[in-house]
Motif scaffolding. Structure first.
Motif, PDB file in Angstrom:
ATOM      1  N   LYS A   1      32.640  40.272  18.715  1.00  0.00           N
ATOM      2  CA  LYS A   1      31.694  39.170  18.853  1.00  0.00           C
ATOM      3  C   LYS A   1      32.207  37.974  18.060  1.00  0.00           C
ATOM      4  N   ASP A   2      32.402  36.870  18.768  1.00  0.00           N
ATOM      5  CA  ASP A   2      33.002  35.684  18.169  1.00  0.00           C
ATOM      6  C   ASP A   2      32.056  34.999  17.189  1.00  0.00           C
ATOM      7  N   GLN A   3      30.752  35.076  17.438  1.00  0.00           N
ATOM      8  CA  GLN A   3      29.777  34.394  16.582  1.00  0.00           C
ATOM      9  C   GLN A   3      28.693  35.376  16.148  1.00  0.00           C
ATOM     10  N   LEU A   4      29.101  36.366  15.386  1.00  0.00           N
ATOM     11  CA  LEU A   4      28.175  37.352  14.829  1.00  0.00           C
ATOM     12  C   LEU A   4      28.246  37.234  13.311  1.00  0.00           C
ATOM     13  N   ASP A   5      27.304  36.477  12.756  1.00  0.00           N
ATOM     14  CA  ASP A   5      27.324  36.216  11.319  1.00  0.00           C
ATOM     15  C   ASP A   5      26.889  37.452  10.547  1.00  0.00           C
ATOM     16  N   ASN A   6      27.361  37.533   9.318  1.00  0.00           N
ATOM     17  CA  ASN A   6      27.073  38.671   8.461  1.00  0.00           C
ATOM     18  C   ASN A   6      25.566  38.909   8.358  1.00  0.00           C
ATOM     19  N   GLY A   7      25.143  40.129   8.635  1.00  0.00           N
ATOM     20  CA  GLY A   7      23.737  40.497   8.551  1.00  0.00           C
ATOM     21  C   GLY A   7      22.943  40.283   9.818  1.00  0.00           C
ATOM     22  N   LYS A   8      23.535  39.646  10.823  1.00  0.00           N
ATOM     23  CA  LYS A   8      22.827  39.379  12.067  1.00  0.00           C
ATOM     24  C   LYS A   8      22.926  40.559  13.034  1.00  0.00           C
ATOM     25  N   LYS A   9      21.972  40.596  13.974  1.00  0.00           N
ATOM     26  CA  LYS A   9      21.948  41.635  14.995  1.00  0.00           C
ATOM     27  C   LYS A   9      22.409  41.051  16.319  1.00  0.00           C
TER      28      LYS A   9
END
Length: 242
Positions: free
Chosen positions: A167-175
């Motif tokens: 996932k190119d835009q999966l920030d830390n802690g996100k689902k």
């Protein structure tokens, strides 16, 4: 591109054309040779992918924002330029996912670590160990099932079948967005390699290297029924019984 396998499970993604050059395998080639479609080919041909559609529209919008229309540029030229930029970026994202899958495959096989990807590899392997424990993994093995479909599984053991999703835009802690299609793919893979395993997706962040979001699918019977229903529809539409 549609993906195909022969009845032994060997990938047949490309075939020699009339001039001797390789080209993507078509349905006509599959019919002629008795090859079977991949799980992803069946699913994408007959089932809408809202998550992918949203991602594509978002990428197209960003391409437009980053490429303003010039004062002397016609609408048609501007449209082509924006779509060209979108194609470049979507190809980059696809190629990046393919590259990361290759890096993980090589690391799991040989322990090799590629520069700049050490945190990503470490996070993925830590998630695997935490959730699955020590396993004797089969890595990137393809199959063809007598039902008439095939696939190539990222990794599986006697207990688990696992699929990596970058996932190119999966920030830390996100689902991440969790569409049933991910679980359907795993359920079909599990059935294809003998059944009886637990299903696990690992969503691997590219934007936050080392962050991995695991998701275990529980409703295996429902997911596999979704695949067989889609496959039956696919066979009717394509008029092909592999």
């Amino acid at each position: 591109m549609s993906l195909w396998y022969d009845k032994d499970g060997t990938p047949r993604y490309e075939i020699k054309g009339k001039g001797g050059n390789l080209r993507p395998t078509t349905l006509a080639d599959a019919r002629k040779n008795g090859w079977v479609p991949s799980v992803s080919t069946v699913w994408k041909d007959v089932v809408a992918a809202p998550g992918l559609t949203r991602w594509s529209l978002d990428l197209l919008f960003k391409s437009q924002l980053l490429n303003k229309q010039r004062p002397d540029e016609s609408d048609e030229s501007y449209r082509k330029r924006v779509f060209d930029a979108y194609t470049v970026e979507s190809t980059r994202a696809r190629d990046q996912g393919t590259k990361i899958h290759g890096i993980l495959e090589e690391n799991l096989k040989s322990g090799a670590v590629e520069e700049y990807y050490d945190e990503l590899i470490k996070g993925t392997k830590e998630a695997l160990l935490e959730i699955c424990g020590t396993q004797d993994w089969n890595i990137e093995q393809s199959f063809a099932h007598p039902l008439g479909y095939g696939g190539q599984v990222d990794i599986y053991s006697d207990e688990w079948v696992v699929d990596f999703k970058t996932k190119d835009q999966l920030d830390n802690g996100k689902k991440p967005w969790l569409g049933d299609g991910y679980g359907v793919q795993l359920a079909a893979y599990d059935h294809g390699v003998g059944g009886g395993r637990k299903l696990l997706n690992l969503f691997i962040s590219v934007s936050s290297p080392g962050y991995v979001y695991p998701y275990q699918w529980e409703d295996k019977d429902r997911l596999f029924n979704m695949f067989t229903t889609a496959f039956n529809l696919w066979k009717l539409i394509k008029r092909y019984e592999p």
